[in-house]
Scaffold this motif. Sequence first.
Motif, short mmCIF file in Angstrom:
data_model
loop_
_atom_site.label_atom_id
_atom_site.label_comp_id
_atom_site.label_asym_id
_atom_site.label_seq_id
_atom_site.Cartn_x
_atom_site.Cartn_y
_atom_site.Cartn_z
N LEU A 293 1.02 -1.10 0.06
CA LEU A 293 0.09 0.18 -0.09
C LEU A 293 0.87 1.27 -0.10
CD1 LEU A 293 -2.75 -1.16 2.73
CD2 LEU A 293 -2.75 -1.32 0.31
N GLY A 294 2.15 1.29 0.39
CA GLY A 294 2.89 2.17 0.66
C GLY A 294 3.19 3.07 -0.64
N GLY A 295 2.74 4.42 -0.90
CA GLY A 295 3.17 5.09 -1.85
C GLY A 295 2.12 4.89 -3.05
N LEU A 296 0.88 4.30 -2.74
CA LEU A 296 -0.04 4.30 -3.73
C LEU A 296 -0.84 5.82 -3.70
CD1 LEU A 296 -1.43 0.71 -3.37
CD2 LEU A 296 0.02 1.66 -5.10
N SER A 297 -1.31 6.01 -4.67
CA SER A 297 -2.14 7.41 -4.66
C SER A 297 -3.08 7.58 -3.87
CB SER A 297 -2.75 7.55 -6.19
OG SER A 297 -3.59 8.61 -6.21
N HIS A 298 -2.87 8.46 -3.23
CA HIS A 298 -4.20 8.99 -2.09
C HIS A 298 -5.64 8.78 -2.62
CE1 HIS A 298 -7.17 12.01 -1.01
NE2 HIS A 298 -6.77 11.62 0.26
N ASP A 299 -5.67 9.35 -3.88
CA ASP A 299 -6.91 9.38 -4.67
C ASP A 299 -7.45 7.88 -5.05
OD1 ASP A 299 -7.53 11.89 -4.24
OD2 ASP A 299 -6.91 12.60 -6.18
#
Length: 200
Positions: free
Chosen positions: A150-156
């Motif tokens: 999950l680390g670094g995936l887009s917030h949106d």
Amino acid sequence: MRRIGLKFALTVIASLAGAGPVMAGESAAVRNCTWCHGTNAQGYTVAPRLAGQRSLYLESQIRSFRDHVRDTPFSKQYMWNAVAALPPDVAHDLARYFAAIPPKPANDGDRNYAAKGRSIYMEGIPEANIAACYACHGPNAEGIRDIPRLGGLSHDYLKTRLQQWGQGYHSTAGSPMPLVARTLGPDEIEALTSYLSFLN
């Protein structure tokens, strides 16, 4: 049966699908993925980063698209057809290829929410019976086996996925995420996804 070289196999499959000429040094099937998932597979707002993702997770999601288990609107519109004729050995090679690309953080969350998001990720929300996210996704959100990074995936992107799970959409058979997502409020989702977007 002897394994066919990745580049050759992907080029043949893509050319049979009418993907057009292959650019030098790039297989057509990889290029087909990066059209939506971004240069070097780093992702766009609605198409997640594939770079650095767990290879077992990528393979499981390809199966979920193929079997129509992952059923969000974009999954139906784009991914169901995209993987329908993808042989398992080629899906395996694609997953390993993307997993080996160094990921870059999206850095698109709200830093004002990041501290609260870290608390949710590391400690959960005991009063709501929500376990700490790191128990499944790892202390640095790097993922474990077929559980995704999950680390670094887009917030949106992450925010949309949590909202979709809360609405009853699926990803993988038996995933606990729809149940987890239904217990998260809008501020908690904003905080958690903001925090994750800054990790690498």
